[in-house]
Design a protein around this motif. Structure first.
Motif, PDB file in Angstrom:
ATOM      1  N   ASP A  52       8.332 -43.696  60.691  1.00  0.00           N
ATOM      2  CA  ASP A  52       7.150 -43.354  59.892  1.00  0.00           C
ATOM      3  C   ASP A  52       7.197 -41.875  59.505  1.00  0.00           C
ATOM      4  N   ARG A  53       7.333 -41.619  58.198  1.00  0.00           N
ATOM      5  CA  ARG A  53       7.456 -40.232  57.733  1.00  0.00           C
ATOM      6  C   ARG A  53       6.163 -39.688  57.146  1.00  0.00           C
ATOM      7  N   SER A  54       5.046 -40.194  57.638  1.00  0.00           N
ATOM      8  CA  SER A  54       3.770 -39.657  57.160  1.00  0.00           C
ATOM      9  C   SER A  54       3.613 -38.213  57.611  1.00  0.00           C
ATOM     10  N   THR A  55       2.776 -37.474  56.873  1.00  0.00           N
ATOM     11  CA  THR A  55       2.279 -36.208  57.376  1.00  0.00           C
ATOM     12  C   THR A  55       0.822 -36.450  57.744  1.00  0.00           C
ATOM     13  N   THR A  56       0.374 -35.866  58.848  1.00  0.00           N
ATOM     14  CA  THR A  56      -0.966 -36.177  59.339  1.00  0.00           C
ATOM     15  C   THR A  56      -1.773 -34.897  59.503  1.00  0.00           C
ATOM     16  N   LEU A  57      -3.068 -34.995  59.245  1.00  0.00           N
ATOM     17  CA  LEU A  57      -3.912 -33.807  59.232  1.00  0.00           C
ATOM     18  C   LEU A  57      -3.937 -33.105  60.592  1.00  0.00           C
ATOM     19  N   ASP A  58      -3.972 -33.887  61.683  1.00  0.00           N
ATOM     20  CA  ASP A  58      -4.062 -33.228  62.998  1.00  0.00           C
ATOM     21  C   ASP A  58      -2.857 -32.321  63.253  1.00  0.00           C
ATOM     22  N   VAL A  59      -1.663 -32.808  62.910  1.00  0.00           N
ATOM     23  CA  VAL A  59      -0.464 -31.995  63.162  1.00  0.00           C
ATOM     24  C   VAL A  59      -0.361 -30.846  62.152  1.00  0.00           C
ATOM     25  N   ILE A  60      -0.803 -31.089  60.930  1.00  0.00           N
ATOM     26  CA  ILE A  60      -0.828 -30.012  59.933  1.00  0.00           C
ATOM     27  C   ILE A  60      -1.732 -28.887  60.433  1.00  0.00           C
ATOM     28  N   GLN A  61      -2.889 -29.256  60.975  1.00  0.00           N
ATOM     29  CA  GLN A  61      -3.820 -28.231  61.473  1.00  0.00           C
ATOM     30  C   GLN A  61      -3.238 -27.476  62.669  1.00  0.00           C
ATOM     31  N   GLU A  62      -2.616 -28.226  63.566  1.00  0.00           N
ATOM     32  CA  GLU A  62      -2.021 -27.567  64.731  1.00  0.00           C
ATOM     33  C   GLU A  62      -0.884 -26.631  64.306  1.00  0.00           C
ATOM     34  N   THR A  63      -0.138 -27.067  63.297  1.00  0.00           N
ATOM     35  CA  THR A  63       0.949 -26.231  62.786  1.00  0.00           C
ATOM     36  C   THR A  63       0.391 -24.954  62.154  1.00  0.00           C
ATOM     37  N   ALA A  64      -0.710 -25.103  61.407  1.00  0.00           N
ATOM     38  CA  ALA A  64      -1.360 -23.925  60.818  1.00  0.00           C
ATOM     39  C   ALA A  64      -1.819 -22.984  61.932  1.00  0.00           C
ATOM     40  N   ASN A  65      -2.379 -23.534  63.002  1.00  0.00           N
ATOM     41  CA  ASN A  65      -2.822 -22.700  64.129  1.00  0.00           C
ATOM     42  C   ASN A  65      -1.652 -21.945  64.756  1.00  0.00           C
ATOM     43  N   MET A  66      -0.539 -22.654  64.931  1.00  0.00           N
ATOM     44  CA  MET A  66       0.647 -22.020  65.524  1.00  0.00           C
ATOM     45  C   MET A  66       1.137 -20.879  64.625  1.00  0.00           C
ATOM     46  N   ALA A  67       1.233 -21.149  63.331  1.00  0.00           N
ATOM     47  CA  ALA A  67       1.756 -20.137  62.415  1.00  0.00           C
ATOM     48  C   ALA A  67       0.858 -18.902  62.398  1.00  0.00           C
ATOM     49  N   LEU A  68      -0.444 -19.117  62.402  1.00  0.00           N
ATOM     50  CA  LEU A  68      -1.374 -17.978  62.384  1.00  0.00           C
ATOM     51  C   LEU A  68      -1.389 -17.239  63.717  1.00  0.00           C
ATOM     52  N   HIS A  69      -1.175 -17.985  64.792  1.00  0.00           N
ATOM     53  CA  HIS A  69      -1.085 -17.358  66.104  1.00  0.00           C
ATOM     54  C   HIS A  69       0.126 -16.423  66.168  1.00  0.00           C
ATOM     55  N   TYR A  70       1.237 -16.846  65.596  1.00  0.00           N
ATOM     56  CA  TYR A  70       2.454 -16.027  65.616  1.00  0.00           C
ATOM     57  C   TYR A  70       2.371 -14.889  64.591  1.00  0.00           C
ATOM     58  N   VAL A  71       1.981 -15.248  63.365  1.00  0.00           N
ATOM     59  CA  VAL A  71       2.008 -14.272  62.257  1.00  0.00           C
ATOM     60  C   VAL A  71       0.653 -14.298  61.538  1.00  0.00           C
ATOM     61  N   PRO A  72      -0.321 -13.525  62.045  1.00  0.00           N
ATOM     62  CA  PRO A  72      -1.689 -13.605  61.507  1.00  0.00           C
ATOM     63  C   PRO A  72      -1.784 -13.290  60.011  1.00  0.00           C
ATOM     64  N   SER A  73      -0.873 -12.464  59.493  1.00  0.00           N
ATOM     65  CA  SER A  73      -0.982 -12.083  58.079  1.00  0.00           C
ATOM     66  C   SER A  73      -0.686 -13.235  57.122  1.00  0.00           C
ATOM     67  N   LEU A  74      -0.263 -14.383  57.677  1.00  0.00           N
ATOM     68  CA  LEU A  74      -0.020 -15.541  56.808  1.00  0.00           C
ATOM     69  C   LEU A  74      -1.314 -16.215  56.351  1.00  0.00           C
ATOM     70  N   LYS A  75      -2.470 -15.739  56.847  1.00  0.00           N
ATOM     71  CA  LYS A  75      -3.687 -16.536  56.619  1.00  0.00           C
ATOM     72  C   LYS A  75      -4.035 -16.737  55.153  1.00  0.00           C
ATOM     73  N   LYS A  76      -3.709 -15.776  54.304  1.00  0.00           N
ATOM     74  CA  LYS A  76      -4.024 -15.938  52.875  1.00  0.00           C
ATOM     75  C   LYS A  76      -2.872 -16.589  52.105  1.00  0.00           C
ATOM     76  N   ALA A  77      -1.772 -16.862  52.777  1.00  0.00           N
ATOM     77  CA  ALA A  77      -0.636 -17.494  52.089  1.00  0.00           C
ATOM     78  C   ALA A  77      -1.018 -18.911  51.693  1.00  0.00           C
ATOM     79  N   LYS A  78      -0.616 -19.306  50.500  1.00  0.00           N
ATOM     80  CA  LYS A  78      -0.938 -20.655  50.029  1.00  0.00           C
ATOM     81  C   LYS A  78       0.116 -21.645  50.509  1.00  0.00           C
ATOM     82  N   ILE A  79      -0.365 -22.775  50.994  1.00  0.00           N
ATOM     83  CA  ILE A  79       0.535 -23.858  51.385  1.00  0.00           C
ATOM     84  C   ILE A  79       0.673 -24.795  50.200  1.00  0.00           C
ATOM     85  N   VAL A  80       1.916 -25.078  49.812  1.00  0.00           N
ATOM     86  CA  VAL A  80       2.111 -25.960  48.660  1.00  0.00           C
ATOM     87  C   VAL A  80       2.482 -27.396  49.058  1.00  0.00           C
ATOM     88  N   ARG A  81       3.014 -27.530  50.270  1.00  0.00           N
ATOM     89  CA  ARG A  81       3.455 -28.870  50.650  1.00  0.00           C
ATOM     90  C   ARG A  81       3.559 -29.013  52.157  1.00  0.00           C
TER      91      ARG A  81
END
Lengths: 109, 362
Positions: free
Chosen positions: B262-291
């Motif tokens: 199953d190659r779905s993308t799911t909101l819960d993991v997308i959100q957790e991934t966003a949390n991880m990325a912001l935790h590591y590199v806070p300046s990414l918060k205004k970066a736009k996600i395209v996919r």
């Protein structure tokens, strides 16, 4: 369309580049995307989908109804990373690589 | 088209095409690569493509990855620009407990000659100024980096074809039989005969093995990744969890889920991934996600690659592994040595399929 026509405006991919990878065996939008970056830019294939279908049709003769659409994915339109984030501070599915380092008797295996 | 080949490789992903290319450098017999779709439709086309050594355990397995990472600069000279960058790898940690673990890891690696450093907070921030200032430290390895997986597989294929390798794509293998010392490979388009057969089916290895009555215990492990718009270059390293590509986009993610194919993308993991990325590199918060996208890792049952001859079936080889991007130059080299010389330049007994018990069922 001639050879220099830009098919994907975001990534500036021309007809000729798409023609070449079809010659190498690419058959679907997603094949072409991975080989050329066509459709990988900010618009995520919203502009080039039907143009690419026309190129595939012209080059392979495949009828339009048999040409699969590109796979669309969230977030469909660019969205700020902070909008996707939540207030949660715990992680379950997302890991840190150090989590995967297992200790056995206080030593790395 | 020809139907008789000296060697057939089933699977044209990074592992199969890596083998085909390395074989084509030395081997003048006919080689055919079969792919059920077009290469990169599966795992090889949905990855962050780190070339990654450090944090892999046990240390002998890290050593195996190191040998492969060392082949990359030479490989990109041979097959062309694959956007390989030896950025150095950085794994940040945010607790003193993890520092203990990191120090033990560094010690275990030192014994086999892999250098990793455990950096202090100040050293991390000096190397990677965008890192969250709350970071406590990081492990650092200079041999780690990343590559463009699309360029890599495409260049493997182009170089292999230039050396005479044939490819047949959108051509699924449906049956394999061994008779009179030859393999008969039945596919959607054709029936082929070959002497050597190499199974490089990645996530689909189990079903390929079953065609020959062989158990190749490879499971599926999903990972989900977010892609940003192109940003100005600001990340210096491959950070375990995110990296910046040549065109400026940042790829983020390090998730694992057992969801089959199953190659779905799911909101819960997308959100957790966003949390991880912001935790590591806070300046990414205004970066736009395209996919968002997801990929299915090929994960052997015990986590280690399955490489080499299949005992009991002459001229049958298997190469099934996760970390295929990191390992493809080494696996390509080793399988080529097995076929050409009958032995390998470094021992691979550890990776034999025989560790799962008898190769052939029944």
């Amino acid at each position: 369309m001639d050879k220099s026509t830009i098919i994907c405006r975001c990534e500036e991919i021309s007809y000729e580049e798409i023609e070449e990878v079809i010659g190498n065996g690419a058959r679907t939008f997603d094949d072409i995307k991975r080989l050329t970056r066509c459709g990988m830019g900010p618009c995520q294939a919203k502009i080039c989908t039907s143009l690419v279908a026309k190129v595939i049709h012209a080059e392979t003769g495949k009828p339009f109804h048999e040409i699969p659409l590109p796979r669309m994915r969230m977030p469909l339109s660019p969205i700020k990373l902070e909008t996707l984030a939540t207030s949660s501070t715990s992680f379950s599915t997302v890991k840190s690589v150090l989590d995967e380092v297992e200790l056995e008797d206080g030593k790395v295996r | 088209m020809e139907t008789r080949f000296e060697t057939i490789v089933i699977g044209g992903g990074v592992v199969g095409s890596g083998i085909a290319y390395h074989l084509s450098e030395r081997y003048k017999g006919g080689v055919l690569v079969l792919d059920k779709k077009y290469p990169m439709t599966g795992t090889s086309g949905s990855t962050q493509a780190w070339v990654w050594v450090h944090n892999k355990t046990p240390s002998w397995y890290a050593e195996f990855n190191m040998y492969s990472a060392e082949l990359y600069p030479y490989l990109s000279k041979k097959i062309g620009d694959v956007e390989y960058k030896r950025t150095g790898g950085l794994s940040p940690f945010f607790s003193e407990e993890d520092r203990e673990k990191a120090l033990k890891l560094a010690e275990a690696y030192r014994k086999i000659g892999i250098k990793i450093k455990v950096l202090s907070r100040e050293e991390v921030l000096e190397k990677e100024p965008s890192m969250n200032p709350e970071v406590v430290g990081a492990t650092y390895s200079s041999i780690d980096g990343n590559v463009n997986p699309f360029r890599l597989v495409d260049m493997y294929m182009r170089a292999a074809k230039k050396n005479g390798v044939h490819y047949s794509t959108y051509n699924k293998v449906t049956e394999i039989e061994k008779q009179d010392g030859k393999f008969t490979v039945v596919s959607d388009k054709e029936t082929y005969l070959c002497k050597n057969l190499i199974l490089a089916g990645g996530t689909w290895s189990r079903e390929l093995g079953e065609m020959l009555g062989i158990n190749i215990p490879v499971n599926q492990l999903r990972g989900q990744i977010l892609v940003s718009e192109p940003l100005k270059p600001f990340l210096n390293h491959t950070i375990s969890g995110l990296r910046q590509a040549n065109n400026g986009e940042v790829l983020m993610g390090y998730s694992m889920e057992e969801k089959g194919f199953d190659r779905s993308t799911t909101l819960d993991v997308i959100q957790e991934t966003a949390n991880m990325a912001l935790h590591y590199v806070p300046s990414l918060k205004k970066a736009k996600i395209v996919r968002a996208f997801s990929g299915i890792r090929a994960m052997p049952e015990d986590g280690y690659p399955i490489i080499g001859k299949v005992p009991g079936v002459e001229n049958l080889y298997v190469a099934a592994t996760h970390s295929g991007v990191t390992l493809s130059p080494l696996i390509g080299t080793l399988i080529t040595e097995l076929i050409m010389d009958g032995e390998t330049s470094i021992p691979i007994d550890r990776y034999s399929i025989s560790r799962f018990g008898v190769g052939v069922k029944g």
